[in-house]
Design a protein around this motif. Structure first.
Motif, PDB file in Angstrom:
ATOM      1  N   ILE A 112       0.801  -1.218   0.000  1.00 51.88           N
ATOM      2  CA  ILE A 112       0.000   0.000   0.000  1.00 51.88           C
ATOM      3  C   ILE A 112       0.838   1.275   0.000  1.00 51.88           C
ATOM      4  CG2 ILE A 112      -0.309   0.124   2.506  1.00 51.88           C
ATOM      5  CD1 ILE A 112      -3.287   0.878   1.865  1.00 51.88           C
ATOM      6  N   ASN A 113       1.985   1.248   0.631  1.00 53.24           N
ATOM      7  CA  ASN A 113       2.820   2.458   0.707  1.00 53.24           C
ATOM      8  C   ASN A 113       3.405   2.861  -0.640  1.00 53.24           C
ATOM      9  OD1 ASN A 113       2.427   2.910   3.446  1.00 53.24           O
ATOM     10  ND2 ASN A 113       4.045   1.489   4.003  1.00 53.24           N
ATOM     11  N   LEU A 114       3.327   1.979  -1.639  1.00 59.75           N
ATOM     12  CA  LEU A 114       3.869   2.281  -2.961  1.00 59.75           C
ATOM     13  C   LEU A 114       2.839   2.929  -3.888  1.00 59.75           C
ATOM     14  CD1 LEU A 114       5.935  -0.973  -3.627  1.00 59.75           C
ATOM     15  CD2 LEU A 114       6.716   1.200  -2.657  1.00 59.75           C
ATOM     16  N   PHE A 115       1.600   3.087  -3.406  1.00 61.58           N
ATOM     17  CA  PHE A 115       0.527   3.596  -4.259  1.00 61.58           C
ATOM     18  C   PHE A 115      -0.154   4.811  -3.648  1.00 61.58           C
ATOM     19  CE2 PHE A 115       1.068  -0.793  -5.397  1.00 61.58           C
ATOM     20  CZ  PHE A 115       0.967  -0.783  -6.782  1.00 61.58           C
ATOM     21  N   GLY A 116      -0.345   5.822  -4.469  1.00 60.61           N
ATOM     22  CA  GLY A 116      -1.111   6.994  -4.069  1.00 60.61           C
ATOM     23  C   GLY A 116      -2.546   6.845  -4.547  1.00 60.61           C
ATOM     24  N   LEU A 117      -3.411   7.687  -4.031  1.00 63.78           N
ATOM     25  CA  LEU A 117      -4.821   7.644  -4.429  1.00 63.78           C
ATOM     26  C   LEU A 117      -5.001   7.863  -5.924  1.00 63.78           C
ATOM     27  CD1 LEU A 117      -6.704   9.459  -1.533  1.00 63.78           C
ATOM     28  CD2 LEU A 117      -7.003   7.106  -2.290  1.00 63.78           C
ATOM     29  N   ASP A 118      -4.280   8.820  -6.486  1.00 61.49           N
ATOM     30  CA  ASP A 118      -4.408   9.110  -7.920  1.00 61.49           C
ATOM     31  C   ASP A 118      -4.118   7.873  -8.761  1.00 61.49           C
ATOM     32  OD1 ASP A 118      -5.064  11.715  -7.392  1.00 61.49           O
ATOM     33  OD2 ASP A 118      -3.172  12.564  -8.099  1.00 61.49           O
ATOM     34  N   ALA A 119      -3.032   7.206  -8.476  1.00 56.83           N
ATOM     35  CA  ALA A 119      -2.653   6.013  -9.251  1.00 56.83           C
ATOM     36  C   ALA A 119      -3.714   4.926  -9.127  1.00 56.83           C
ATOM     37  CB  ALA A 119      -1.296   5.493  -8.784  1.00 56.83           C
ATOM     38  N   LEU A 120      -4.235   4.726  -7.932  1.00 57.95           N
ATOM     39  CA  LEU A 120      -5.241   3.688  -7.718  1.00 57.95           C
ATOM     40  C   LEU A 120      -6.555   4.024  -8.410  1.00 57.95           C
ATOM     41  CD1 LEU A 120      -4.402   2.930  -4.002  1.00 57.95           C
ATOM     42  CD2 LEU A 120      -4.019   1.401  -5.953  1.00 57.95           C
ATOM     43  N   VAL A 121      -6.940   5.293  -8.391  1.00 56.29           N
ATOM     44  CA  VAL A 121      -8.154   5.719  -9.097  1.00 56.29           C
ATOM     45  C   VAL A 121      -7.972   5.497 -10.595  1.00 56.29           C
ATOM     46  CG1 VAL A 121      -9.542   7.740  -9.738  1.00 56.29           C
ATOM     47  CG2 VAL A 121      -8.956   7.331  -7.341  1.00 56.29           C
ATOM     48  N   ASN A 122      -6.816   5.846 -11.119  1.00 61.81           N
ATOM     49  CA  ASN A 122      -6.549   5.644 -12.548  1.00 61.81           C
ATOM     50  C   ASN A 122      -6.610   4.171 -12.919  1.00 61.81           C
ATOM     51  OD1 ASN A 122      -6.214   8.405 -12.820  1.00 61.81           O
ATOM     52  ND2 ASN A 122      -3.981   8.308 -12.791  1.00 61.81           N
ATOM     53  N   MET A 123      -6.040   3.313 -12.099  1.00 63.92           N
ATOM     54  CA  MET A 123      -6.066   1.874 -12.369  1.00 63.92           C
ATOM     55  C   MET A 123      -7.492   1.333 -12.312  1.00 63.92           C
ATOM     56  SD  MET A 123      -2.822   0.383 -10.285  1.00 63.92           S
ATOM     57  CE  MET A 123      -1.157   0.799 -10.689  1.00 63.92           C
ATOM     58  N   ALA A 124      -8.235   1.748 -11.308  1.00 61.06           N
ATOM     59  CA  ALA A 124      -9.617   1.271 -11.159  1.00 61.06           C
ATOM     60  C   ALA A 124     -10.460   1.696 -12.354  1.00 61.06           C
ATOM     61  CB  ALA A 124     -10.217   1.792  -9.857  1.00 61.06           C
ATOM     62  N   THR A 125     -10.284   2.917 -12.802  1.00 60.40           N
ATOM     63  CA  THR A 125     -11.028   3.411 -13.959  1.00 60.40           C
ATOM     64  C   THR A 125     -10.636   2.634 -15.218  1.00 60.40           C
ATOM     65  OG1 THR A 125     -11.185   5.594 -12.954  1.00 60.40           O
ATOM     66  CG2 THR A 125     -11.588   5.468 -15.319  1.00 60.40           C
ATOM     67  N   ALA A 126      -9.354   2.401 -15.405  1.00 54.67           N
ATOM     68  CA  ALA A 126      -8.882   1.630 -16.554  1.00 54.67           C
ATOM     69  C   ALA A 126      -9.443   0.208 -16.531  1.00 54.67           C
ATOM     70  CB  ALA A 126      -7.360   1.597 -16.577  1.00 54.67           C
ATOM     71  N   ALA A 127      -9.657  -0.332 -15.334  1.00 53.36           N
ATOM     72  CA  ALA A 127     -10.201  -1.685 -15.188  1.00 53.36           C
ATOM     73  C   ALA A 127     -11.708  -1.722 -15.411  1.00 53.36           C
ATOM     74  CB  ALA A 127      -9.862  -2.231 -13.801  1.00 53.36           C
ATOM     75  N   GLY A 128     -12.310  -0.546 -15.600  1.00 56.43           N
ATOM     76  CA  GLY A 128     -13.751  -0.494 -15.813  1.00 56.43           C
ATOM     77  C   GLY A 128     -14.558  -0.453 -14.530  1.00 56.43           C
ATOM     78  N   LEU A 129     -13.890  -0.173 -13.438  1.00 55.71           N
ATOM     79  CA  LEU A 129     -14.585  -0.077 -12.156  1.00 55.71           C
ATOM     80  C   LEU A 129     -15.120   1.342 -11.976  1.00 55.71           C
ATOM     81  CD1 LEU A 129     -12.052  -2.009  -9.896  1.00 55.71           C
ATOM     82  CD2 LEU A 129     -14.124  -2.894 -10.988  1.00 55.71           C
ATOM     83  N   HIS A 130     -16.274   1.455 -11.368  1.00 55.43           N
ATOM     84  CA  HIS A 130     -16.887   2.751 -11.088  1.00 55.43           C
ATOM     85  C   HIS A 130     -16.656   3.059  -9.610  1.00 55.43           C
ATOM     86  CE1 HIS A 130     -19.707   6.065 -11.218  1.00 55.43           C
ATOM     87  NE2 HIS A 130     -20.287   5.572 -10.137  1.00 55.43           N
ATOM     88  N   ILE A 131     -16.130   4.218  -9.332  1.00 53.22           N
ATOM     89  CA  ILE A 131     -15.821   4.604  -7.952  1.00 53.22           C
ATOM     90  C   ILE A 131     -16.850   5.618  -7.479  1.00 53.22           C
ATOM     91  CG2 ILE A 131     -14.116   5.672  -6.427  1.00 53.22           C
ATOM     92  CD1 ILE A 131     -12.013   4.814  -8.571  1.00 53.22           C
ATOM     93  N   GLU A 132     -17.407   5.365  -6.320  1.00 57.99           N
ATOM     94  CA  GLU A 132     -18.303   6.315  -5.678  1.00 57.99           C
ATOM     95  C   GLU A 132     -17.713   6.689  -4.334  1.00 57.99           C
ATOM     96  OE1 GLU A 132     -22.298   4.879  -5.395  1.00 57.99           O
ATOM     97  OE2 GLU A 132     -22.434   4.525  -7.555  1.00 57.99           O
ATOM     98  N   MET A 133     -17.880   7.947  -3.974  1.00 55.81           N
ATOM     99  CA  MET A 133     -17.348   8.411  -2.710  1.00 55.81           C
ATOM    100  C   MET A 133     -18.460   9.111  -1.942  1.00 55.81           C
ATOM    101  SD  MET A 133     -13.968  10.704  -2.015  1.00 55.81           S
ATOM    102  CE  MET A 133     -14.602  12.302  -2.431  1.00 55.81           C
ATOM    103  N   ARG A 134     -18.485   8.878  -0.669  1.00 57.88           N
ATOM    104  CA  ARG A 134     -19.479   9.521   0.191  1.00 57.88           C
ATOM    105  C   ARG A 134     -18.726  10.266   1.279  1.00 57.88           C
ATOM    106  NH1 ARG A 134     -23.535   6.245   4.008  1.00 57.88           N
ATOM    107  NH2 ARG A 134     -21.532   5.801   4.913  1.00 57.88           N
ATOM    108  N   VAL A 135     -19.108  11.510   1.483  1.00 57.08           N
ATOM    109  CA  VAL A 135     -18.478  12.332   2.507  1.00 57.08           C
ATOM    110  C   VAL A 135     -19.545  12.694   3.535  1.00 57.08           C
ATOM    111  CG1 VAL A 135     -17.244  14.480   2.997  1.00 57.08           C
ATOM    112  CG2 VAL A 135     -16.850  13.272   0.820  1.00 57.08           C
ATOM    113  N   ILE A 136     -19.243  12.420   4.799  1.00 57.02           N
ATOM    114  CA  ILE A 136     -20.172  12.761   5.877  1.00 57.02           C
ATOM    115  C   ILE A 136     -19.430  13.562   6.929  1.00 57.02           C
ATOM    116  CG2 ILE A 136     -21.703  10.790   5.499  1.00 57.02           C
ATOM    117  CD1 ILE A 136     -20.306   9.371   7.799  1.00 57.02           C
TER     118      ILE A 136
END
Length: 93
Positions: free
Chosen positions: A66-90
């Motif tokens: 986990i320490n080798l990955f930032g949020l940006d890189a993981l979001v980019n990978m997830a999007t490339a994989a066809g995954l849809h990301i939803e975020m909820r802020v409370i």
């Protein structure tokens, strides 16, 4: 010695609430990506090509480094994989 309770392991091991939240989000994304690659039986070489990274980078993902990955890189990978990301802020209490 008092027993302190935490809502997640990240709250217990990170120095600040900001770092803990960042780690929580990264761990969720890494788990989703790992599960997706396992479920689709995609090879690390195929995933690397899809994500635009090297195969050793995918290996790091699959091993949970986990320490080798930032949020940006993981979001980019997830999007490339066809995954849809939803975020909820409370607001916290």
């Amino acid at each position: 010695m008092s027993k302190q309770r935490f809502s997640s392991i990240w709250d217990a091991i990170e120095d600040t609430p900001e770092e803990a939240e960042n780690m929580k989000l990264r761990s969720v994304l890494m788990t989703a990506l790992k599960n997706h690659l396992t479920r689709t039986e995609m090879s690390q070489a195929q995933a690397a090509k899809l994500f635009g990274v090297t195969q050793p980078r995918v290996s790091d993902l699959m091993r949970g480094k986990i320490n080798l990955f930032g949020l940006d890189a993981l979001v980019n990978m997830a999007t490339a994989a066809g995954l849809h990301i939803e975020m909820r802020v409370i607001e916290s209490a």
